[in-house]
Design an enzyme around this catalytic site. Structure first.
Site, PDB file in Angstrom:
ATOM      1  N   LYS A  50      -8.476   3.560   4.337  1.00  9.32           N
ATOM      2  CA  LYS A  50      -8.219   3.052   5.667  1.00  9.32           C
ATOM      3  C   LYS A  50      -6.748   2.720   5.854  1.00  9.32           C
ATOM      4  O   LYS A  50      -6.301   2.454   6.961  1.00  9.32           O
ATOM      5  CB  LYS A  50      -9.017   1.749   5.892  1.00  9.32           C
ATOM      6  N   GLY A  51      -5.997   2.701   4.749  1.00  6.52           N
ATOM      7  CA  GLY A  51      -4.620   2.204   4.772  1.00  6.52           C
ATOM      8  C   GLY A  51      -3.678   2.953   5.700  1.00  6.52           C
ATOM      9  O   GLY A  51      -2.626   2.443   6.071  1.00  6.52           O
ATOM     10  N   ASP A 110       0.473   4.428  -5.042  1.00  8.08           N
ATOM     11  CA  ASP A 110       0.653   3.525  -6.179  1.00  8.08           C
ATOM     12  C   ASP A 110       0.621   4.344  -7.471  1.00  8.08           C
ATOM     13  O   ASP A 110       1.648   4.863  -7.904  1.00  8.08           O
ATOM     14  CB  ASP A 110      -0.450   2.454  -6.113  1.00  8.08           C
ATOM     15  N   LYS A 138       5.382   3.414  -4.595  1.00  5.82           N
ATOM     16  CA  LYS A 138       5.703   2.656  -5.813  1.00  5.82           C
ATOM     17  C   LYS A 138       5.968   3.668  -6.922  1.00  5.82           C
ATOM     18  O   LYS A 138       5.105   3.888  -7.783  1.00  5.82           O
ATOM     19  CB  LYS A 138       4.512   1.774  -6.220  1.00  5.82           C
ATOM     20  N   PHE A 159       2.304  -6.394  -4.990  1.00  4.24           N
ATOM     21  CA  PHE A 159       1.169  -6.083  -4.126  1.00  4.24           C
ATOM     22  C   PHE A 159       1.527  -6.403  -2.690  1.00  4.24           C
ATOM     23  O   PHE A 159       1.888  -7.523  -2.361  1.00  4.24           O
ATOM     24  CB  PHE A 159      -0.088  -6.844  -4.566  1.00  4.24           C
ATOM     25  N   VAL A 160       1.448  -5.392  -1.842  1.00  9.13           N
ATOM     26  CA  VAL A 160       1.873  -5.562  -0.457  1.00  9.13           C
ATOM     27  C   VAL A 160       0.698  -5.461   0.507  1.00  9.13           C
ATOM     28  O   VAL A 160      -0.301  -4.804   0.217  1.00  9.13           O
ATOM     29  CB  VAL A 160       2.976  -4.545  -0.078  1.00  9.13           C
ATOM     30  N   ASP A 166      -4.420  -3.698   2.916  1.00 13.79           N
ATOM     31  CA  ASP A 166      -5.255  -4.893   2.758  1.00 13.79           C
ATOM     32  C   ASP A 166      -5.162  -5.499   1.367  1.00 13.79           C
ATOM     33  O   ASP A 166      -4.725  -4.868   0.405  1.00 13.79           O
ATOM     34  CB  ASP A 166      -6.724  -4.525   2.993  1.00 13.79           C
ATOM     35  N   ARG A 172      -4.953  -6.322   7.187  1.00 10.70           N
ATOM     36  CA  ARG A 172      -4.583  -4.993   7.695  1.00 10.70           C
ATOM     37  C   ARG A 172      -3.930  -5.074   9.070  1.00 10.70           C
ATOM     38  O   ARG A 172      -3.133  -4.230   9.446  1.00 10.70           O
ATOM     39  CB  ARG A 172      -5.817  -4.083   7.813  1.00 10.70           C
TER      40      ARG A 172
HETATM   41  P1  IMP Z   1      -3.309   5.031  -5.981  1.00  7.13           P
HETATM   42  O1  IMP Z   1      -3.152   4.108  -7.161  1.00  7.13           O
HETATM   43  O2  IMP Z   1      -1.995   5.724  -5.643  1.00  7.13           O
HETATM   44  O3  IMP Z   1      -4.424   6.011  -6.193  1.00  7.13           O
HETATM   45  O4  IMP Z   1      -3.638   4.125  -4.730  1.00  7.13           O
HETATM   46  C1  IMP Z   1      -4.942   3.809  -4.396  1.00  7.13           C
HETATM   47  C2  IMP Z   1      -5.022   2.891  -3.230  1.00  7.13           C
HETATM   48  O5  IMP Z   1      -4.827   1.567  -3.694  1.00  7.13           O
HETATM   49  C3  IMP Z   1      -3.996   3.030  -2.102  1.00  7.13           C
HETATM   50  O6  IMP Z   1      -4.274   4.058  -1.198  1.00  7.13           O
HETATM   51  C4  IMP Z   1      -4.155   1.677  -1.455  1.00  7.13           C
HETATM   52  O7  IMP Z   1      -5.295   1.665  -0.632  1.00  7.13           O
HETATM   53  C5  IMP Z   1      -4.384   0.781  -2.650  1.00  7.13           C
HETATM   54  N1  IMP Z   1      -3.148   0.084  -3.028  1.00  7.13           N
HETATM   55  C6  IMP Z   1      -2.324   0.323  -4.042  1.00  7.13           C
HETATM   56  N2  IMP Z   1      -1.296  -0.553  -4.073  1.00  7.13           N
HETATM   57  C7  IMP Z   1      -1.493  -1.368  -3.011  1.00  7.13           C
HETATM   58  C8  IMP Z   1      -0.763  -2.498  -2.491  1.00  7.13           C
HETATM   59  O8  IMP Z   1       0.295  -2.932  -2.979  1.00  7.13           O
HETATM   60  N3  IMP Z   1      -1.297  -3.059  -1.368  1.00  7.13           N
HETATM   61  C9  IMP Z   1      -2.430  -2.648  -0.770  1.00  7.13           C
HETATM   62  N4  IMP Z   1      -3.132  -1.595  -1.239  1.00  7.13           N
HETATM   63  C10 IMP Z   1      -2.667  -0.969  -2.346  1.00  7.13           C
HETATM   64 MG    MG Z   2      -7.314  -1.589  -0.408  1.00  9.32          MG
END
Ligand code: IMP
Ligand code: MG
Length: 183
Positions: A50-51, A110, A138, A159-160, A166, A172
């Protein structure tokens, strides 16, 4: 290493990282680059739920091209002691992307595992091109190799929240990006 429970963490306050003006300027800049790079073509924006929602709705209005939108969502599952999560892409693409120029729209990358998995799934549908745009990245946390063509801001290992992102489904709807404070 934080010893806070997720409940304590979700109750923590945040501090401002990027305000509305900074975000609007950055989104405008990304929209201009995308408009120039895809000049004369139409694109399909594929948002990762949903981000992506706030970013995508602003970004699409700063892209001066024919643009369709579609969405995918992903869920990760941790299996016992396995180090890597398994990522399931729940494919709700309602737009055929074969031969189309596709831009994946993410709020934050991330570990990059989610977006890598989504690339793998979308590639099978043979788009003409496939790129990524994310508001936040990141890079120091990446565990999968990805080429991110368009990135708004780089953040560290923090963590943002806000602007679509969220913590336990909260925050959000904040119009800015903040960082959760560890103290
Ligand atoms: P990934 O680790 O790149 O697969 O990220 C997975 C998901 O984790 C992202 O699409 C976000 O929904 C969530 N996420 C990772 N870091 C953050 C953060 O700092 N704030 C909020 N959501 C995060
Ligand atoms: Mg999330």
């Amino acid at each position: 290493m934080s010893t806070l429970s997720s409940r304590e963490r979700s109750a923590k306050p945040f501090e401002l990282l990027f305000d509305q003006k900074q975000i609007a300027r950055k989104v405008e800049e990304l929209g201009k680059r995308i408009t120039a790079d895809y000049a004369g073509q139409t694109i399909v924006l594929v948002g990762i739920l949903k981000g992506c929602v706030v970013f995508l709705s602003d970004l699409m209005r700063s892209i001066e091209l024919g643009a369709e939108i579609s969405f995918v969502s992903a869920a990760s599952y941790r299996h016992g002691t396995r180090r890597d999560d398994e990522i399931d892409v729940l494919d709700c693409l309602d737009t055929p992307i074969k031969g189309r120029h596709v831009l994946i729209v993410d709020g934050i990358v991330d570990s990059a595992r989610t977006v890598s998995r989504i690339i793998e799934v979308l590639r099978k549908q043979e788009p003409a091109s496939l790129e990524i745009v994310t508001l936040l990245d990141k890079p120091a946390s990446h565990r999968s190799k990805v080429q991110i063509k368009y990135r708004g801001f780089v953040v560290g290992n923090e963590f943002v929240i806000g602007y679509g992102l969220d913590n336990m489904q909260k925050y959000r709807n904040l119009p800015f990006v903040g960082r959760l404070i560890d103290r």
